[in-house]
Motif scaffolding. Sequence first.
Motif, PDB file in Angstrom:
ATOM      1  N   ALA A  17     -46.615 -23.774   6.282  1.00 35.09           N
ATOM      2  CA  ALA A  17     -46.221 -23.089   5.042  1.00 35.09           C
ATOM      3  C   ALA A  17     -47.320 -22.148   4.555  1.00 35.09           C
ATOM      4  O   ALA A  17     -47.102 -21.373   3.637  1.00 35.09           O
ATOM      5  N   ILE A  18     -48.508 -22.217   5.145  1.00 34.22           N
ATOM      6  CA  ILE A  18     -49.586 -21.320   4.711  1.00 34.22           C
ATOM      7  C   ILE A  18     -49.349 -19.948   5.343  1.00 34.22           C
ATOM      8  O   ILE A  18     -49.308 -19.831   6.561  1.00 34.22           O
ATOM      9  N   GLU A  19     -49.159 -18.938   4.502  1.00 35.90           N
ATOM     10  CA  GLU A  19     -48.874 -17.587   5.002  1.00 35.90           C
ATOM     11  C   GLU A  19     -50.139 -17.011   5.620  1.00 35.90           C
ATOM     12  O   GLU A  19     -51.201 -17.039   5.013  1.00 35.90           O
ATOM     13  N   SER A  20     -50.001 -16.476   6.840  1.00 38.77           N
ATOM     14  CA  SER A  20     -51.189 -15.962   7.528  1.00 38.77           C
ATOM     15  C   SER A  20     -51.026 -14.501   7.931  1.00 38.77           C
ATOM     16  O   SER A  20     -51.900 -13.928   8.560  1.00 38.77           O
ATOM     17  N   ARG A  21     -49.874 -13.887   7.561  1.00 40.40           N
ATOM     18  CA  ARG A  21     -49.620 -12.512   8.023  1.00 40.40           C
ATOM     19  C   ARG A  21     -50.030 -11.490   6.960  1.00 40.40           C
ATOM     20  O   ARG A  21     -50.393 -11.855   5.841  1.00 40.40           O
ATOM     21  N   LEU A  22     -49.939 -10.243   7.309  1.00 37.76           N
ATOM     22  CA  LEU A  22     -50.251  -9.160   6.369  1.00 37.76           C
ATOM     23  C   LEU A  22     -49.003  -8.852   5.551  1.00 37.76           C
ATOM     24  O   LEU A  22     -47.881  -9.073   6.026  1.00 37.76           O
ATOM     25  N   PHE A  23     -49.180  -8.296   4.363  1.00 40.84           N
ATOM     26  CA  PHE A  23     -48.039  -7.976   3.484  1.00 40.84           C
ATOM     27  C   PHE A  23     -47.946  -6.464   3.338  1.00 40.84           C
ATOM     28  O   PHE A  23     -48.749  -5.843   2.641  1.00 40.84           O
TER      29      PHE A  23
END
Length: 492
Positions: A17-23
Amino acid sequence: DLRDSPVVILPKPSPKAIESRLFINNEFIPSVSGKRFDVISPITEAVSASVYEAGVEDVELAVQAAKAALPAWSERNATERAHFLNKWADALEAAAEEMAYLDAISMGKPAYPDRLAPMVPIIVRFFAAKALDITGESSLNSAGFMNVSLRQPYGVCAAITPWNAPVMMMVYKVSAALITGNTLVLKSSEKSPLSSLVAARCAREAGFPPGVLNVLSGFGRPCGEALARHMEIRKISFTGSTATGKAIQKCAAESNLKSVSLELGGKSPLVIFEDADLAKAIPASTMSILMNSGQVCNAITRVYVHESLAEAFIEGVKGAMSAMGASANPLHEGTMRGPQADRLQFERVLAYLDLAKQSGIRIAHGGNREASPGYYVEPTILVDVPEDSRLVKEEIFGPVLIVNRFSEENDALNRANDSEYGLYASVFTRDLSRAIRVAKRLEAGSVGVNCTSPVLAMDMPFGGWKSSGQGREFSRYATDYWTELKSVYFAI
Ligand code: NAD
């Protein structure tokens, strides 16, 4: 020992659930290169998360997204932009515990005080309320003319944030940049990228149009430098060290001379006169140097205390530091002091403590690593440190308080001002005339009279003199900072 106990006060998200991508453009996407970097927990010294690293190609994608979003965003009513910000504040409020958890496992910030003082949504709503104050001036002073000045957005802007208060630093910049009609690419610190990605998700939940806010995780080089050099970015706002601020200024000068605002380091002095109320000065100094484990830009780090009070002051601060107890796991309820943010920061602080020992400086309290594993350092008091020592001149960014004594006001002020930094300063005295005289003479962007750094007000301008920066972030000046001025002359 609280540091080892497995009890966690906050709901722990699963690693998935930890977001690791770019936005970028309201989408979470991997970096073009697919490269990742590890975020290391300062509590366990183990990997907390692996995050996509933005490179130059990702900067380009983000800038083009912000550019495409700019015309529609800047043409909206300011009150519509305020509406989005208010919705963002609601989403951030709902995500407060998640972000506090992620900051704790990235850079060791105690989660509990953040839950007690939800500053983040308050900051966003403050800027939303400024929507209709973004105005210029009008004049009938020239015969045959009515003239007006307009405040207009710069266009595509960039922000680069540090790790010591990741979400707070982010929302100051994003809220002020967006309410004034700019679109933004923000690079978070490589030490604490996780909570900024949650704040980005909140922006999407709040209905921000795609491209208005883009968030990149990455390093100073290549990502931060690519933003500072980008020819289509017209304004960059940076918070971090003075050395990096100078590097960004240089990149701006060598590219398109973009507007640069800098909130930089400090080495804040406190002058305690013989008539001071020590019962107030002692807890105020202790809180200032121990908050966030001394990793606060405007923390009081150099105390100049009148010789008649010096030993009583030192004993008092020792007592206050001991009374706070040992540092502890930042995820635990009640923890006020966690570890240093990362190994680099930890080793830097220990190297300064070694220097103090090698120089034979009196260590009245602490002076060592506090526990292991984890990057914990004892609260430390160094006494009678020579003014030309690196300990006095350089920003340590740890729980290390320097206490030097003085006998005469002018000498105290000369020594307090003898610093390249000028972010913050304090004075403790019961003499009103002296308080005013000293507040006027101290070379700093903010001065506390009978108080220290935890006291700040959002409606007061905040920023540095000298090498502590340029530009002001709170107050009405914060929106001035994100706008260009245009004069329009109407012949009548
Ligand atoms: P830092 O300068 O090392 O890094 C800050 C940010 O700049 C990070 O995101 C980093 O990746 C980026 N960066 C590094 N090199 C870069 C480059 N060449 N080009 C572009 N970006 C680059 O500072 P830090 O260690 O993260 O933060 C601590 C410092 O920040 C301290 O000096 C502290 O006093 C200062 N600070 C100031 C304020 C303020 O409001 N004045 C607030 C918080 C922290």
